[in-house]
Structures are given as structure tokens and as C-alpha cells.
Design an enzyme around this catalytic site. Structure first.
Site, PDB file in Angstrom:
ATOM      1  N   GLY A  32      38.132 -25.323 -14.305  1.00  0.00           N
ATOM      2  CA  GLY A  32      39.421 -25.535 -13.640  1.00  0.00           C
ATOM      3  C   GLY A  32      40.361 -26.457 -14.388  1.00  0.00           C
ATOM      4  CD  GLU A  70      30.540 -23.232 -14.062  1.00  0.00           C
ATOM      5  OE1 GLU A  70      29.372 -23.069 -14.457  1.00  0.00           O
ATOM      6  OE2 GLU A  70      30.972 -22.776 -12.994  1.00  0.00           O
ATOM      7  N   PRO A  71      34.290 -25.062 -18.250  1.00  0.00           N
ATOM      8  CG  PRO A  71      35.040 -26.096 -20.205  1.00  0.00           C
ATOM      9  CD  PRO A  71      33.894 -26.088 -19.236  1.00  0.00           C
ATOM     10  N   GLY A  72      36.820 -22.532 -18.526  1.00  0.00           N
ATOM     11  CA  GLY A  72      37.171 -21.242 -19.100  1.00  0.00           C
ATOM     12  C   GLY A  72      38.550 -21.358 -19.729  1.00  0.00           C
ATOM     13  NE  ARG A  73      43.816 -22.001 -16.006  1.00  0.00           N
ATOM     14  CZ  ARG A  73      44.317 -20.857 -15.554  1.00  0.00           C
ATOM     15  NH1 ARG A  73      45.195 -20.212 -16.275  1.00  0.00           N
ATOM     16  NH2 ARG A  73      43.955 -20.376 -14.390  1.00  0.00           N
ATOM     17  NE  ARG A 112      47.157 -16.781 -16.039  1.00  0.00           N
ATOM     18  CZ  ARG A 112      47.911 -17.860 -15.973  1.00  0.00           C
ATOM     19  NH1 ARG A 112      48.885 -18.023 -16.830  1.00  0.00           N
ATOM     20  NH2 ARG A 112      47.687 -18.780 -15.063  1.00  0.00           N
ATOM     21  CB  CYS A 114      59.198   2.360 -12.448  1.00  0.00           C
ATOM     22  SG  CYS A 114      60.857   2.895 -12.177  1.00  0.00           S
ATOM     23  CE1 TYR A 130      40.014 -16.281 -15.426  1.00  0.00           C
ATOM     24  CE2 TYR A 130      41.289 -18.181 -16.137  1.00  0.00           C
ATOM     25  CZ  TYR A 130      40.122 -17.650 -15.622  1.00  0.00           C
ATOM     26  OH  TYR A 130      39.068 -18.478 -15.330  1.00  0.00           O
TER      27      TYR A 130
HETATM   28  C1  LIG Z   1      36.593 -18.910 -12.979  1.00  0.00           C
HETATM   29  C2  LIG Z   1      35.458 -19.836 -12.934  1.00  0.00           C
HETATM   30  C3  LIG Z   1      35.367 -20.910 -13.831  1.00  0.00           C
HETATM   31  C4  LIG Z   1      36.409 -21.204 -14.883  1.00  0.00           C
HETATM   32  O1  LIG Z   1      37.598 -21.614 -14.348  1.00  0.00           O
HETATM   33  P1  LIG Z   1      38.780 -22.071 -15.359  1.00  0.00           P
HETATM   34  O2  LIG Z   1      39.896 -22.421 -14.466  1.00  0.00           O
HETATM   35  O3  LIG Z   1      39.080 -20.903 -16.219  1.00  0.00           O
HETATM   36  O4  LIG Z   1      38.274 -23.232 -16.128  1.00  0.00           O
HETATM   37  C5  LIG Z   1      34.258 -21.729 -13.759  1.00  0.00           C
HETATM   38  N1  LIG Z   1      33.287 -21.526 -12.845  1.00  0.00           N
HETATM   39  C6  LIG Z   1      33.343 -20.495 -11.971  1.00  0.00           C
HETATM   40  C7  LIG Z   1      32.234 -20.298 -11.020  1.00  0.00           C
HETATM   41  C8  LIG Z   1      34.419 -19.620 -11.983  1.00  0.00           C
HETATM   42  O5  LIG Z   1      34.463 -18.621 -11.108  1.00  0.00           O
END
Ligand SMILES: *Cc1c(COP(=O)(O)O)cnc(C)c1O
Length: 417
Positions: free
Chosen positions: A241, A276-279, A315, A345, A374
Site C-alpha cells: 500500500g 509486501e509492496p506492489g505499486r 486507471r 466511444c 496496475y
Molecule cells: C494488492 C495487494 C498488495 C499490494 O498493494 P500495493 O498498493 O500495490 O502496494 C499487497 N498485499 C495484498 C494482499 C494485496 O492484495
């Protein structure tokens, strides 16, 4: 190697001649993903979160090249669907290091996951967000590692559609966690607690909500450790997050402060900590190149028609997200108020409205920034748009990561041909 990587990368920092060359060679719309930047972002957050394991949440970008590079950097991968586990293994992840977060898991996903656990991954960790998932796992013969996702009742993030922490869909209400943990410990190998409060946290307000949510997770962990024994929990995973600045005037997240908050909040918990970062890892490592097809003068603004659409990058339409846009053909021109939109459209197919951009002309190349998270992951074929190509940059070399789809790909799974 990456100690000095700047925490923010703006569109102006990309080599414009190189981008023009890539658009010429591979066409538009085109995703360009800088794998060295992915690695630098991971290393920066991993360094800041000293003593906390930093995984990568795959769903932000499951590109094989992205996951392979992160595995090389030492990241373990968190997956939120069986398909993501499959992709992670294909990218080279060691099966036993994977963590699977099950949200309303379809039967087919659970079948796949239990089979995977039996044949390849006895140390897989399955995170459950509902007690009936425990029954469904047991019915399939699973008795392996279980983590429990806590719903702290407090969410945070850039948009209500991503603030998971207070949404009943996610996790077990924090007050019910000790009971669920006792049940899980009896039938499975209970190893952890998990929480993911929301996505895109950047403001003081977000961080305050995050802190309060984590306090509830810490309380739950303390109760579980006292009831089940202090060695029971191998880890507490506080999710991802972590936000990135999308707007030019936003400041980057103070990672050291966030890390300190997490460490302090869990000071009395024995279990080790994970995030567990993604973004954060992928957002600014990628941009979309798109060509200007049409210019139309309207009273409110100049309407700039480009070949990317919400099918390329959804997005803005889905989350009202701001993405920087730059005329990389002619950044020196005087800015005019421009509304940039695609060929679909629907009025949702706009990237910006009345925004100052160096005067776009037909044939110019625009870059849409911060599309790594994303972005291509949500690309779709709506309006019969073939999915775009993606080029990767690594060590000064460009290579195709995904080929461009053609019109036949649109019909690939239809049977009445
Ligand atoms: C989506 C998600 C993340 C990553 O969130 P980011 O905002 O991209 O860092 C981590 N853990 C879980 C369980 C998720 O569903």
C-alpha cells in the site's frame, strides 16, 4: 549499487530521444518498462525496511521480466490468485518461498493450490480471509502453513476502491482473530497473521489511519501469541500500500518514518515482520508512449486524440487517477490547456481534461507517466482494442517483453468462426 537512486522519477528524467526511437521501432501505444528502475525501487524500500522482510505483491505487475528481476534482487513473491502463483513459478520463483493470499478463492484456485502444495511446495503459505476457507482447504486434504488475514476495521489509500482495511470482504474482523487462530492451530500449521490496509498511502492522514490499523493487528498478534504460545507465529505481514507521488507537486513517502512506525507498533510482538509492496516497486518504472492522431479546437480546451485508450491504461477511468502527461516530441513548446483522450466511444476514455501540456500537434509523441503499477496489468481488449506491446530496458538494452496483439488475437477464444 542503488543507494543513490532518486526516490522520484519524473517523465522529464527519461531520455526523450530513446523514447522516440522505441516508438518508431515498436509502434504505439507502447509500454516501456525500465527493469533497472524496478530493481532500484525494490532495493530502496528493502534498505529502508531494515529487519523487515520485503516481498513483492505480484498483482501490481505480473510481467515475467519484472518478477524475474525482483527474484534476482532477492525478493520473495506474494500472490493473490492461483494464476499469479503459476506466473511466479514460470518467472523462476522457488515454490516454497511463495505466499498465497486467498480472497473469496474460487474452488478451481483452491484445487490448483492444494495440488501445487502437495507436489511442489510443501512450505507454501496460504493466507485465509474467511474461516470457511479453512474448511474448504481441509476438505481438499490441506494441512500445511496458514496465515490469517486480519480485518482491522480501518482502511487507507488513494481511492475508496482500494481501501481494503475496512471492507468486510477482506479478512477476519480483528476481534474474531484469536478464535480463528485457535481453530487454525488445531487443524493446520498456523504460522502468521496478515493485514493489507489499502493502496497508495501517501498523505499524513493515510499514514495515521495505517498506524491505527496496525495497532489493531499488533493487539491481535499479542493475544494469539499469549494464547497459542510465543513461538507460534513465524511472521506478521503488514501488507503493501506504500504510495508514490503521481502529481508533480507531491512529495515521496518517508520510508524511514513508515518503517519506524511498523517496528515500534510491533515492538512487543515476537514474530518477525514482513511487508509486501506492489505499486511502490513498479509504478514509476514504466510509461506509455502514445501518438497524437487528431487535434480539435473546442471552446473549453484543445481536444487531443491519441492512440492509447482506457483499454491500454484504465486507471484514470477506474480510479480517477492522475497520471503526468508530457509531449516528448516538443517539451519546449508553450503549454496550452489540453484534453487528452483515446479512440473509444465512451466519455470515460480520457487521460486528462484541460491540463497544460506543451502544445501537442498531429504526429507528436506523448508519454503518460507512472504506469508500471496496475497499468499493463489492467490492460484489456474493450472496444476491440488489441493489447499494446511492451518493451523492457535493462543495462542500456531494449527488448520486447510482450508482443503487440493483432485483430486475430481479439477472436482467439471465440469458437463460432
Ligand atoms: C494488492 C495487494 C498488495 C499490494 O498493494 P500495493 O498498493 O500495490 O502496494 C499487497 N498485499 C495484498 C494482499 C494485496 O492484495
Amino acid at each position: 549499487m542503488t543507494d543513490s537512486s532518486p526516490p522520484i522519477r519524473r517523465l522529464a528524467d527519461w531520455d526523450h530521444d530513446e523514447l522516440a526511437g522505441l516508438a518508431d521501432e515498436y509502434g504505439t501505444p507502447l509500454y516501456v518498462t525500465d527493469l533497472d528502475r524496478v530493481a532500484a525501487n525494490y532495493d530502496r524500500i528493502d534498505d529502508a525496511f531494515e529487519g523487515i522482510e520485503c516481498m513483492y505483491a505480484a498483482k501490481a505487475n505480473t510481467g515475467q521480466a519484472v518478477m524475474r528481476r525482483l527474484l534476482e534482487e532477492g525478493a520473495n513473491i506474494e500472490c493473490a490468485a492461483a494464476g499469479e502463483l503459476h506466473r511466479a513459478v514460470e518467472a523462476g520463483a522457488e515454490p516454497n518461498t511463495l505466499q498465497y493470499t486467498a480472497t473469496n478463492p474460487p474452488a478451481k484456485d483452491l484445487d490448483w493450490v492444494v495440488d501445487f502444495w502437495e507436489t511442489d511446495a510443501p512450505e507454501l503459505t496460504v493466507t485465509i480471509g474467511a474461516t470457511d476457507t479453512l474448511d474448504r482447504l481441509e476438505a481438499r486434504g490441506y494441512d500445511g502453513r496458514i496465515a490469517i488475514r486480519v480485518n482491522p476495521g480501518i482502511g487507507a489509500g488513494h481511492h475508496e476502491k482500494v481501501a481494503t482495511g475496512k471492507d468486510a470482504k477482506f479478512g477476519i474482523p480483528h476481534g474474531d482473530v484469536p478464535e480463528a487462530a485457535a481453530d487454525a492451530a488445531e487443524r493446520f500449521d498456523l504460522v502468521g497473521l496478515h493485514a493489507h490496509v489499502g493502496s497508495g498511502m501517501l498523505t499524513e492522514e493515510d499514514l495515521h489511519a495505517h498506524r491505527r490499523a496496525l495497532e489493531r493487528v499488533a493487539d491481535a498478534a499479542t493475544v494469539v501469541e499469549s494464547e497459542q504460545g510465543s513461538g507460534t507465529l513465524d511472521f506478521v505481514d503488514v501488507g503493501g500500500g506504500f504510495g508514490v507521488p503521481y502529481r508533480e507537486d507531491e512529495e515521496p513517502l518517508d520510508l524511514d518514518a513508515v518503517a519506524a512506525t511498523i517496528t515500534e507498533t510491533f515492538a512487543d510482538v515476537d514474530a518477525r515482520l514482513k511487508v509486501e509492496p506492489g505499486r511502490y516497486v513498479v509504478a514509476d518504472a514504466s510509461l506509455v508512449l502514445t501518438a497524437v492522431n487528431t487535434i480539435k479546437e473546442a471552446p473549453e480546451a484543445t481536444v487531443v486524440g491519441v492512440d492509447a485508450s482506457l483499454a491500454t491504461m484504465i486507471r484514470p477511468a477506474m480510479f480517477d487517477s492522475y497520471h503526468p502527461i508530457r509531449n516528448v516530441s516538443a517539451p519546449q513548446r508553450a503549454a496550452i490547456p489540453a484534453s487528452v483522450g483515446g479512440p473509444l466511444c465512451t466519455s470515460a476514455d480520457v487521460f486528462c481534461t484541460g491540463r497544460p501540456i506543451a502544445e501537442p500537434r498531429r504526429g507528436d509523441l506523448l508519454a503518460i507517466g507512472n504506469t508500471g503499477a496496475y497499468g499493463i496489468e489492467l490492460a484489456n481488449q474493450f472496444h476491440s482494442q488489441p493489447k499494446p506491446a511492451e518493451v523492457g530496458l535493462e543495462g542500456g538494452e531494449a527488448s520486447v517483453l510482450r508482443g503487440r496483439e493483432d485483430y486475430d488475437d481479439l477472436l482467439h477464444h471465440e469458437r463460432l468462426r
